[in-house]
Design an enzyme around this catalytic site. Structure first.
Site, short mmCIF file in Angstrom:
data_model
loop_
_atom_site.label_atom_id
_atom_site.label_comp_id
_atom_site.label_asym_id
_atom_site.label_seq_id
_atom_site.Cartn_x
_atom_site.Cartn_y
_atom_site.Cartn_z
N SER A 138 0.87 -1.18 0.00
CA SER A 138 0.00 0.00 0.00
C SER A 138 0.89 1.22 0.00
O SER A 138 2.09 1.12 0.34
CB SER A 138 -0.84 0.00 1.29
OG SER A 138 -1.43 1.25 1.52
N TYR A 151 -1.74 -1.38 10.40
CA TYR A 151 -1.75 -1.45 8.93
C TYR A 151 -0.43 -0.94 8.36
O TYR A 151 0.19 -1.56 7.48
CB TYR A 151 -2.93 -0.63 8.40
CG TYR A 151 -3.24 -0.79 6.94
CD1 TYR A 151 -4.00 -1.87 6.48
CD2 TYR A 151 -2.79 0.13 5.99
CE1 TYR A 151 -4.29 -2.03 5.14
CE2 TYR A 151 -3.08 -0.01 4.65
CZ TYR A 151 -3.84 -1.08 4.22
OH TYR A 151 -4.13 -1.22 2.88
P1 NAD Z 1 -11.50 -6.22 0.21
O1 NAD Z 1 -12.05 -6.10 1.59
O2 NAD Z 1 -12.37 -5.87 -0.95
O3 NAD Z 1 -10.95 -7.70 -0.03
C1 NAD Z 1 -10.17 -8.36 0.93
C2 NAD Z 1 -10.13 -9.86 0.65
O4 NAD Z 1 -9.36 -10.50 1.69
C3 NAD Z 1 -11.51 -10.51 0.66
O5 NAD Z 1 -11.63 -11.46 -0.37
C4 NAD Z 1 -11.56 -11.21 2.02
O6 NAD Z 1 -12.39 -12.36 2.05
C5 NAD Z 1 -10.10 -11.61 2.19
N1 NAD Z 1 -9.79 -11.84 3.60
C6 NAD Z 1 -9.88 -10.97 4.63
N2 NAD Z 1 -9.56 -11.60 5.80
C7 NAD Z 1 -9.27 -12.89 5.49
C8 NAD Z 1 -8.89 -14.04 6.24
N3 NAD Z 1 -8.75 -14.03 7.57
N4 NAD Z 1 -8.68 -15.19 5.58
C9 NAD Z 1 -8.84 -15.26 4.25
N5 NAD Z 1 -9.20 -14.22 3.49
C10 NAD Z 1 -9.41 -13.04 4.10
O7 NAD Z 1 -10.17 -5.34 0.23
P2 NAD Z 1 -9.33 -4.61 -0.94
O8 NAD Z 1 -9.54 -3.16 -0.80
O9 NAD Z 1 -9.56 -5.27 -2.24
O10 NAD Z 1 -7.85 -4.89 -0.43
C11 NAD Z 1 -7.02 -5.90 -0.98
C12 NAD Z 1 -5.58 -5.59 -0.60
O11 NAD Z 1 -5.19 -4.33 -1.12
C13 NAD Z 1 -5.36 -5.50 0.92
O12 NAD Z 1 -4.12 -6.08 1.26
C14 NAD Z 1 -5.33 -4.02 1.17
O13 NAD Z 1 -4.60 -3.68 2.32
C15 NAD Z 1 -4.65 -3.53 -0.10
N6 NAD Z 1 -4.87 -2.12 -0.40
C16 NAD Z 1 -6.14 -1.65 -0.57
C17 NAD Z 1 -6.30 -0.32 -0.88
C18 NAD Z 1 -7.67 0.27 -1.10
O14 NAD Z 1 -7.76 1.50 -1.18
N7 NAD Z 1 -8.72 -0.51 -1.24
C19 NAD Z 1 -5.21 0.53 -1.01
C20 NAD Z 1 -3.94 0.00 -0.84
C21 NAD Z 1 -3.78 -1.33 -0.54
#
Ligand code: NAD
Length: 256
Positions: A138, A151
């Site tokens: 991130s 985080y």
């Molecule tokens: P999201 O909530 O849409 O998806 C997260 C996924 O992780 C889901 O499929 C969920 O089922 C899975 N998950 C969560 N806990 C779990 C567990 N204990 N066991 C198995 N699976 C689990 O989130 P997102 O926004 O798509 O984020 C995905 C990645 O991108 C993350 O690592 C997040 O930190 C990173 N990220 C997101 C953003 C943003 O703005 N959305 C920005 C930078 C980085």
């Protein structure tokens, strides 16, 4: 092409975006996630692109389940070329009120799971003399924001791990890189918009403009397509020397 990608957290948000990109290119995909309709999502992407898919709901809080996720991928598809460590959670709180269990879970899912999955994939990638590990860190792996101790620590840790894996993987054609997005409009962020609207007593539009995208020079959410394109580039056969690096897709946030 019979390339196989395992993408954690690929039944929602960024992971699903990456999975659809890989599916378009003909990769067979091991889907993974905890969403109720995960199996249906995997099937519909598989049908749309005529690729082989499988699905797992392994709990990333448990190292045995992570090992199982990787070994069942190799068993099902006979190979594992690309591992995208994407699944993650968020929790926001001032330090003195941060619940220990939330802190521990964020470190476990956002950082430790990437290590356990990569470790489990390592012997197969070594044997193949081909591996592409892509860690979704991130902008918070590069910069800090208040109230995000767990985080920010986990995402910085992932970048450190990425560098070590690049060094150890070099002689086996295993590359490891991190992608560092700014804000992407996914269920994880939609939850934050709602929470912050309440805590700042603002409308959701004001939160997006004045709080979330404040630090990005480009005042737009990062498109899923950009992350998918970056991941596909890192996965390519020709990307042998792109390794140990973090790619900021953050609208200029970390340029400041
Ligand atoms: P999201 O909530 O849409 O998806 C997260 C996924 O992780 C889901 O499929 C969920 O089922 C899975 N998950 C969560 N806990 C779990 C567990 N204990 N066991 C198995 N699976 C689990 O989130 P997102 O926004 O798509 O984020 C995905 C990645 O991108 C993350 O690592 C997040 O930190 C990173 N990220 C997101 C953003 C943003 O703005 N959305 C920005 C930078 C980085």
């Amino acid at each position: 092409m019979d390339r196989v990608a395992l993408i954690t957290g690929s039944t929602s948000g960024i992971g699903l975006g990456i999975a659809k990109h890989f599916a378009k290119e003909g990769y067979n995909i091991m889907f993974h996630g905890l969403e109720d309709n995960s199996a249906d999502i995997a099937k519909s992407v598989g049908d749309a692109h005529d690729i082989k898919v499988a699905f797992s709901n392994a709990n990333l809080l448990k190292s045995e389940e992570i090992e199982d996720l990787v070994s069942s991928t190799i068993k099902e598809f006979g190979a594992l070329h690309v591992l995208v460590n994407n699944a993650g959670i968020q929790f926001v709180s001032p330090i003195e009120e941060f619940p220990n269990v939330k802190y521990e879970n964020i470190i476990a899912i956002n950082m430790n799971a990437a290590f356990y999955a990569s470790k489990a994939a390592w012997p197969q990638m070594k044997y193949q003399k081909f591996g592409r590990i892509i860690n979704i860190s991130s902008v918070h792996g590069l910069r800090a924001s208040e109230y995000k101790t767990a985080y920010v620590a986990a995402k910085h840790g992932v970048i450190g791990m990425t560098k070590v894996m690049a060094l150890e993987g070099a002689s086996y054609n295993i590359t490891c890189n991190a992608i560092c997005p700014g804000y992407v409009k996914t269920p994880l962020v939609e939850g934050q918009i709602k929470d912050q609207a309440k805590s700042h007593n603002m409308s959701e539009d004001e939160v997006v403009e004045k709080v979330m995208l404040k630090k990005q020079a480009v005042k737009d959410f990062v498109p899923l397509e950009a992350i998918g394109d970056m991941a596909l580039l890192l996965a390519k056969d020709s990307s042998t020397t792109i390794t140990g690096t973090s790619f900021a897709l953050d609208g200029g946030w970390s340029a400041q």
